[in-house]
Design an enzyme around this catalytic site. Structure first.
Site, mmCIF file in Angstrom:
data_model
loop_
_atom_site.group_PDB
_atom_site.id
_atom_site.type_symbol
_atom_site.label_atom_id
_atom_site.label_comp_id
_atom_site.label_asym_id
_atom_site.label_seq_id
_atom_site.Cartn_x
_atom_site.Cartn_y
_atom_site.Cartn_z
ATOM 1 N N SER A 1 0.802 -1.221 0.000
ATOM 2 C CA SER A 1 0.000 0.000 0.000
ATOM 3 C C SER A 1 0.834 1.269 0.000
ATOM 4 O O SER A 1 0.322 2.347 -0.309
ATOM 5 C CB SER A 1 -0.952 0.020 1.204
ATOM 6 O OG SER A 1 -0.220 -0.071 2.420
ATOM 7 N N ASP B 1 -3.679 8.166 8.125
ATOM 8 C CA ASP B 1 -4.735 7.358 8.742
ATOM 9 C C ASP B 1 -4.222 6.464 9.861
ATOM 10 O O ASP B 1 -4.909 5.551 10.296
ATOM 11 C CB ASP B 1 -5.433 6.493 7.680
ATOM 12 C CG ASP B 1 -4.467 5.583 6.935
ATOM 13 O OD1 ASP B 1 -3.317 5.436 7.387
ATOM 14 O OD2 ASP B 1 -4.856 5.022 5.888
ATOM 15 N N HIS C 1 -0.531 4.971 7.101
ATOM 16 C CA HIS C 1 0.051 5.533 5.876
ATOM 17 C C HIS C 1 0.347 7.025 6.049
ATOM 18 O O HIS C 1 -0.209 7.684 6.931
ATOM 19 C CB HIS C 1 -0.908 5.315 4.705
ATOM 20 C CG HIS C 1 -1.306 3.871 4.541
ATOM 21 N ND1 HIS C 1 -2.497 3.379 5.033
ATOM 22 C CD2 HIS C 1 -0.659 2.832 3.973
ATOM 23 C CE1 HIS C 1 -2.572 2.080 4.760
ATOM 24 N NE2 HIS C 1 -1.473 1.730 4.123
#
Length: 401
Positions: free
Chosen positions: A59, A366, A369
């Protein structure tokens, strides 16, 4: 190899982190062209002309893979730059986006995204939740991607074969404008940003001793992918090590003063988690040095992203950011969590976990990240070659030392 024994408190904290990180991964999917910096260590070397980028990762560099494969990300993801969710686990651009800008290339389309994708200048095989080593677990169970590095490489092989066939069979110019040229595969830059989820999986499944013994195999599997790409003509590689996992906002949320003696480092990050990341990075760097000898035509750059991120985190206030523990998007109070972009009930009341007023002041988007502002700062640091071995800039990454 040095060893580090986890205390019972550390093990409990580690388990909490793993549960939270897995939940975040599930929630996320449910709900800089070019001029060479004169101060760069490699400024005197002629710039490369990379026609494309092929990226593999998780991610930290996924530009839409997991979102296309499962459920689209919800607002406020993407709000800062794209003004809509754009398949990225951030409020805006990721490091890979800024790398594309530095090379004068468009942002990478995800291989898994079939809508309005353009692969003329590369493709992104990264997938949120991805690992280097296959975990044989369900994404629906704990957030582990079904697209580990092994599968990303299979996807690359299929992509290369099929696009080459279609390109050669095309009769009209319009049939090939979104397809890569066959000769560009050997001239492209191959980037890697993966490994953090392997650490999380190791924490979850193994004892300390077991995991330390397994790290060499994880690194070897990454090396196998690099060798395979080299055998298929790839020559320039830009490999990120893994970041300071012990500094993630969601990890630090659970720590309350006073913390156990020696549990945190001098900058307030969880020491044993960063210790494991450093062990992984040490072996990865050794493997890169070995690969340079094995693959004589390769130009392999090892990028110390850990050091760049840790520099940002440890100097946050000086650099104009809030402390690393501050999370921009989501609701995190005591042990109540409503993840970014979601609704949830806290003390009987429904709340919406939106974003902060100004994400550019935050490092953590968040809890897991980074914000676009943090990604931009990190990208600017590593692009010059200041954190690379050898110390070449991103625009000169085709040159062998």
């Amino acid at each position: 190899m040095s060893t580090y024994m986890f205390s019972a408190v550390e093990k409990m904290e580690m388990e909490r982190f793993l549960v939270v990180s897995i939940l975040v991964a599930c929630v996320l999917v449910i709900s800089v062209g070019g001029e060479e910096d004169a101060s760069s260590p490699s400024a005197s070397v002629s710039a490369c002309e990379f026609p494309a980028i092929y990226n593999f990762g998780d991610s930290n560099s996924d530009t839409g893979g997991i979102s296309a494969a499962f459920y689209a990300m919800a607002s406020p993801y993407g709000e800062t730059f794209f003004h809509r969710p754009a398949g990225r686990a951030s409020d805006g651009r990721l490091i890979i986006d800024f790398i594309a800008e530095k090379l004068g290339l468009p942002y990478l389309s995800s291989y898994l995204d079939s809508i309005r994708s353009n692969f003329r200048h590369g493709a992104n095989f990264a997938s949120g939740g991805a690992t280097i080593r296959r975990q044989n677990e369900s994404w629906f169970e704990n957030g582990v991607s079904p697209f580990p590095l092994e599968i990303q490489f299979v996807q690359y092989d299929q992509f290369k074969a099929r696009t080459t066939t279609f390109y050669n069979q095309a009769k009209e110019l319009s049939d090939i404008q979104d397809l890569p040229r066959a000769e560009d595969f050997s001239k492209a830059l191959y980037t890697f940003d993966i490994g953090q989820n392997d650490l999380a999986a190791g924490f979850r499944k193994m004892s300390t001793e077991q995991f330390l013994a397994e790290i060499p195999d994880i690194v070897n599997q990454l090396a196998t992918a690099i060798r395979s790409l080299y055998d298929r003509g790839a020559r320039a590689f830009w490999i990120h090590n893994t970041g300071p996992i012990g500094c993630l906002g969601v990890t630090l949320h659970y720590i309350h003063d006073p913390s156990p003696p020696g549990y945190l480092d001098r900058h307030g990050c969880v020491k044993f988690q960063n210790h494991m990341a450093r062990q992984f990075n040490r072996l990865l760097k050794q493997k890169v040095i070995q690969l340079r000898k094995e693959l004589p035509l390769s130009a392999i750059t090892y990028v110390n992203v850990f050091a760049a991120k840790y520099k940002l985190i440890s100097n946050a206030k000086k650099l104009g950011f809030f402390d690393k523990t501050k999370i921009c998007c989501g609701y995190h109070e005591d042990y109540d969590h409503v993840w970014c972009g979601n609704k949830g009930k806290v003390n009987g009341s429904e709340i919406y976990a939106g974003s902060c007023k100004d994400p550019s002041l935050y490092i953590s988007w968040d809890g897991v990240h980074y914000t676009e502002a943090a990604n931009h700062w990190i990208a600017n640091q590593i692009a010059t070659g200041s954190f690379s071995d050898p110390p070449v800039s991103i625009t000169n990454a085709c040159h062998r030392p």
